[in-house]
Enzyme design. Structure first.
Site, PDB file in Angstrom:
ATOM      1  CG  ASP A 141      -1.862   1.093   1.329  1.00 49.73           C
ATOM      2  OD1 ASP A 141      -2.718   1.161   0.445  1.00 49.73           O
ATOM      3  OD2 ASP A 141      -1.791   1.900   2.282  1.00 49.73           O
TER       4      ASP A 141
ATOM      5  CD  GLU B 287      -2.210   2.305  -3.473  1.00 47.92           C
ATOM      6  OE1 GLU B 287      -3.391   2.550  -3.720  1.00 47.92           O
ATOM      7  OE2 GLU B 287      -1.735   2.373  -2.318  1.00 47.92           O
TER       8      GLU B 287
END
Lengths: 113, 697
Positions: free
Chosen positions: B344, B381
Site C-alpha cells: 500500500d 501501489e
C-alpha cells in the site's frame, strides 16, 4: 484527601473530573471510568485536574491507557494540572500527546449544547 | 495493585529471582520479540531513546498485570534490551513493554512489541481493543503441502476482504466473515478460475478507530478495510472463527495451506507506510514509545510528516525501520508461506529520512534482493497520498510489479466513450510496453476495478460518488471515476440502460482477461456486486460492502468463468515479454492493430487487435482477435485472415444477450466466423483461430 472521580458527556466530549490524591489503590476506579468513556465515539477526552492533589505512577499509567484507547484524531485535554502532575505526565512520555491547559476551557460544541 | 519487581543487582550471566517463580537470565540481542527457548522466553526490544526498559507480564485470562520486570542493564547490548524469563508460561501470560526515557520509573504506557506475532485484546470485532502481546509457537503442520509456483504472467489475482467475502447473505459457510469462511469458499475460487488471492489487510488493526458516524443512525462507523495496522507481525484476531489463544495464527496458516493445496497463491496487502499511532494526538501504542525518530518521519519542527493522510509516515529507509520491515516480510513469507505482497502506498517506502524520494531506496533494493523473498511477488501501489506517482518509474530491481492505474484509466475511458482514440488501450492490452519497457508484461497488474473506487457494476451505473453514508458529507472518495451510467444515475428498470450496463461489465472483464500482464478482479465483480454508488466504502461494515451471495448474477458469473478459462487456454495472452508489432520472419506480427478493414488501424472508437503466437516444436500456434466498439452504433469489422490452416471461431460477443455471449470454440456448438463481424454498439468480440477439422465431434 480522598480521591473522587466522575464522568460526564457533552456531545462527543467526555470529561473526567478528578480530585484528591490518586493513589495506586484508587486506580481501578479511574480505569473503570476511562473504559466506560472510550466505549462511546469521542472526539475529545477532558481530564479536569484542578482539584487533583497528587497522582501515583499507577495513575499516570491509567492516563496512558486512556490515551491508547482513544481513536486517532481524538484529543486529550488536561486542564488545571499542577506542577507535580505535569512532571509525572512528562515522565510517562505522553505530555506531547495531550494538550495541557492551565485553565478550564469551554469548547464551542459545549456552548452550542 | 503492586507488582513484583527486581530488587538487587547481580553480576552479568547469573540468574536473578523475582516474585511469582520467575527467573531472569541473559537474553539474546539478535532475537527481537519474544522467542520460546529451552531456558524460557527470550524478550528483546530495541530503543535508542529509553534509558531503561521494563517487561510487563499480564494474566492471559484476566488481562491483569502480573509483574513488571526491568531489563537488567548488564544484559543490555547497545540499544537492545534483552533477557530470558524462565517460568513464564507462554500460554498463560501476555506481555508488553514500558520504556523509561528519563529514569522516572515505569510510568508510561504499555507498549506493544513491534515483533509481536499475535495480539490479545482485539478478539471481538467492533469492540474497543485492549491490546497485549501473545507469545506464539511458530510450529504448524503444513502436511507436506508446498507452495504453488506461478509466474507473474500466469497469475489471475482476486482481491478480497476476509470479512466481507463471507459475511453477506447466503454465503453458506459455518463461520461467516472469517479466515475459515474464506477457506470454505476455496472450491468457489477454483471454479471461478483464479489462482491467487490478494487479502486486504490482515495485520492486526483496530476497526473501532474511526471518528466518523453514520449520519442516519449516529452509530460509529468502522475502519472496516483495516488500512491502519497496529502490529505488523500479528494476524487480525477478530477475523478468526476462533479468535482466542493460538486460534488466529493457526487459522490463517490453515487458510494459506488449503489455498496452496488448491493451487492458489496468497498475496497480502501490507500497510507499511503508516501505522495506527497517527500524529501527536494518536495513541502511543508501540513504535512511537520505543523510537519515535527512527520509525516515523518528522518535520523540522518535530511534527509528524503526514504524507499518507493518516497522521504519520513510516521512516522506511531508516536502518532500524528497514530491518523491521524486512524481518516482517520474511516472517510472513516463511512462517505463513505467503507468496507475495501488495504494498500500500509503496512510494512511501522509496522516501528518504527527510521525506523526499530517493533515487535508489535501500529498502526497495533490499526487499528485491532478499533471498528469503526471492520467490515472492512484490506488487507496488505506485502512488502515495502526497502525490508522488512512481507508476512506470518505481525502482523495480527486476522484481517489482505495479498496480497499473494507467490500464484502469485507459480502459475505463475508452469503454465509457470518453475518448474514441484506441491508441492507449491498445498499448495497455499489449502489457504497457511504453510504461514497462524491458521489464516484461508481468510488471503490469491490470484491473478496471479494485477495492478503491466503484465496484465494476457501479462503474457502469454511476457517474457521481454517493458517499453520504460515510459521514463526511459525501465529499470523500475519488471525484473522477472515468465512468458512464448508461443514461441513468443509479438503479433503474429501463431495459435499454440495463442491457448497456450488462455489456459494459462484460466488456471490461473481457479486456482485462485478454490483456498482457496480470489480470486482477475485485471480489464480487464476477457476479455484479454493487456498493450503490459508494466509491470509498472503507467504513461500510454492512451490506454495502459485504458480498451478497444471494444476489449474484449467475449469467455474469458464468461469463467470468468462461473468460478466465479462455485466458488459461491461450498462451498467446500470457506472453512474458511484450509482443513486438513486427514479425521477425515476415509472417503475422505477434501483436498488430487493425480497423474496420484489416491492417488499417485508427478507426474512431474501434480497438481491433490481433495477437499471434506461431507454433513452436510440439506447441501449436495460438491466435486471438479482439475487437471493441465504443461507439453507440453497430459497425462492420473485417478481421484479418486467420493463419493458414485455421478458421476464425467466435468465443465471446458481449453484444449478445447475457447467457448467449460465450461460445465453445471446439466441438458441438462452436460458431465459425467466415466473414466480417457485426459489432453491436458498446460491445467487444473475441475470436480465436482454430485448426480446421480438429476436435470436431
Amino acid at each position: 484527601m480522598s480521591f473522587e472521580a466522575y464522568l460526564g458527556f457533552t456531545d462527543s466530549t467526555a470529561t473526567v473530573y478528578l480530585s484528591g490524591d490518586l493513589t495506586d489503590k484508587r486506580v481501578p476506579a479511574l480505569r473503570s471510568l476511562v473504559e466506560h468513556a472510550v466505549q462511546r465515539p469521542l472526539s475529545r477526552l477532558v481530564l479536569r485536574m484542578t482539584d487533583l492533589e497528587s497522582i501515583s505512577a499507577g495513575g499516570v499509567r491509567c492516563l496512558a491507557f486512556a490515551q491508547q484507547q482513544l481513536p486517532q484524531g481524538a484529543d486529550i485535554v488536561v486542564d488545571g494540572a499542577g506542577p507535580q502532575i505535569r512532571q509525572m505526565l512528562r515522565s510517562g512520555g505522553f505530555d506531547q500527546a495531550v494538550t495541557l491547559l492551565a485553565e478550564t476551557p469551554v469548547f464551542d460544541d459545549q456552548i452550542a449544547a | 495493585m503492586s507488582t513484583p519487581t527486581l530488587q538487587a543487582p547481580s553480576p552479568a550471566g547469573t540468574v536473578r529471582r523475582t516474585g511469582r517463580g520467575l527467573r531472569v537470565l541473559p537474553g539474546d540481542a539478535r532475537r527481537p520479540g519474544a522467542t520460546v527457548t529451552g531456558d524460557g522466553v527470550v524478550f528483546t526490544v530495541y530503543s535508542s531513546t529509553a534509558r531503561r526498559m521494563h517487561l510487563v507480564l499480564f494474566d492471559a485470562g484476566t488481562g491483569a498485570e502480573l509483574a513488571t520486570l526491568p531489563f537488567p542493564d548488564e544484559y543490555r547490548t547497545g540499544h537492545a534490551f534483552t533477557m530470558t524469563v524462565a517460568g513464564a508460561d507462554p500460554d498463560t501470560v501476555h506481555y508488553g513493554f514500558r520504556a523509561e526515557p528519563d529514569g522516572a520509573g515505569p510510568v508510561g504506557p504499555v507498549l506493544l512489541d513491534p515483533y509481536a506475532k499475535a495480539l490479545a485484546g482485539g478478539e471481538e470485532w467492533g469492540r474497543r481493543p485492549d491490546y497485549r502481546c501473545r507469545i506464539v509457537d511458530d510450529a504448524f503442520d503444513w502436511q507436506g503441502v508446498t507452495r504453488p509456483r506461478i509466474a507473474p504472467q500466469d497469475l489471475v489475482v482476486y482481491e478480497l476482504h476476509v470479512r466481507g467475502f463471507t459475511r453477506g447473505r447466503a454465503c453458506g459457510v459455518r463461520f461467516p466473515g472469517t479466515y475459515d469462511g474464506v477457506r470454505e469458499k476455496i472450491p468457489y475460487l477454483r471454479d471461478l478460475g483464479v489462482n491467487c488471492v490478494e487479502l486486504m489487510p490482515v495485520f492486526e488493526f483496530d476497526e473501532t478507530d474511526n471518528p466518523f458516524t453514520d449520519p442516519a443512525s449516529g452509530a460509529p462507523l468502522r475502519n472496516y478495510w483495516g488500512y491502519n495496522p497496529v502490529a505488523w507481525f500479528a494476524p487480525k484476531a477478530a477475523y478468526a472463527a476462533d479468535p482466542w489463544g493460538a486460534g488466529p495464527v493457526r487459522e490463517l496458516k490453515t487458510l494459506v495451506r488449503e489455498l496452496h493445496r488448491a493451487g492458489i497463491q496468497v498475496v497480502l496487502d501490507v500497510v507499511l507506510n503508516h501505522t495506527a499511532e497517527g500524529d501527536h494526538r494518536g495513541p502511543v501504542l508501540s513504535l512511537r514509545g520505543l523510537d519515535d525518530g527512527a520509525y516515523y518521519l518528522h518535520g523540522p519542527d518535530g511534527s509528524y510528516r503526514n504524507l499518507t493522510r493518516t497522521g504519520n509516515t513510516v521512516n522506511a529507509n531508516h536502518p532500524l525501520t528497514r530491518a523491521l520491515i524486512l524481518d516482517c516480510l520474511r516472517y510472513w513469507a516463511t512462517q505463513y508461506r505467503v507468496d507475495g505482497f501488495r504494498f500500500d502506498m509503496a512510494p512511501i517506502l522509496a522516501r528518504g529520512q527527510d521525506g523526499s524520494p530517493l533515487e535508489r531506496p535501500p529498502l526497495l533494493e533490499a526487499i528485491a534482493a532478499d533471498p528469503v523473498l526471492a520467490g515472492c511477488h512484490l506488487i507496488a501501489e505506485p502512488f502515495d497520498a502526497d502525490g508522488l506517482d512512481l507508476l512506470g518509474t518505481f525502482p523495480r530491481h527486476g522484481r517489482w510489479m505495479e498496480w497499473n492505474a494507467r490500464f484502469q484509466y485507459a480502459v475505463r475511458r475508452f469503454l465509457a466513450g470518453h475518448t474514441t482514440d484506441a491508441a492507449e488501450p491498445a498499448l495497455r492490452l499489449r502489457g504497457s510496453p511504453d510504461v514497462y519497457a524491458g521489464h516484461g508484461t508481468g510488471a503490469s497488474v491490470n484491473f478496471v476495478a479494485s477495492h478503491d473506487g466503484f465496484p465494476l457494476a457501479d462503474w457502469t451505473a454511476y457517474e457521481q460518488r454517493h458517499n453520504e453514508a460515510n459521514g463526511e458529507g459525501g465529499g470523500d472518495g475519488p471525484h473522477d471515476n472515468a465512468s458512464w451510467n448508461a443514461g441513468h444515475e443509479g438503479p433503474t428498470d429501463d431495459p435499454g440502460v440495463l442491457r448497456l450496463r450488462a455489456r459494459q461489465v462484460r466488456n471490461a472483464l473481457l479486456l482485462v482477461a485478454v490483456s498482457h500482464g496480470v489480470p486482477m478482479l475485485a471480489a464480487g465483480d464476477e457476479s455484479g456486486r454493487s456498493q450503490h454508488g459508494n466509491n470509498n466504502a472503507y467504513c461500510q461494515d454492512n451490506e454495502t460492502s459485504w458480498l451478497d451471495w444471494a444476489a449474484g448474477d449467475a449469467a455474469l458469473l458464468a461469463f467470468t468463468r468462461a473468460v478466465l478459462a479462455f485466458r488459461r487456454a491461450h498462451p498467446v495472452l500470457r506472453r512474458r515479454d511484450h509482443p513486438p508489432a513486427e514479425a521477425p520472419d515476415g509472417g503475422l506480427p505477434p501483436y498488430s492493430l487493425h480497423g474496420e478493414r484489416p491492417w488499417q488501424p485508427g478507426a474512431d472508437g474501434l480497438l481491433a487487435v490481433l495477437m499471434h503466437r506461431p507454433g513452436q516444436a510440439a506447441e501449436p500456434g495460438d491466435t486471438v482477435f479482439v475487437a471493441a466498439n465504443n461507439r453507440p452504433w453497430e459497425r462492420r469489422v473485417e478481421p484479418p485472415p486467420p493463419p493458414g490452416g485455421t478458421e476464425w471461431r467466435l468465443f465471446a460477443d458481449t453484444g449478445a444477450p447475457p447467457g448467449h455471449d460465450i461460445h465453445p470454440t471446439e466441438g458441438t456448438g462452436h460458431v465459425p466466423v467466415p466473414g466480417p463481424l457485426t459489432l453491436a454498439d458498446h460491445s467487444v468480440t473475441v475470436l480465436v483461430a482454430h485448426p480446421m477439422g480438429r476436435n470436431e465431434r
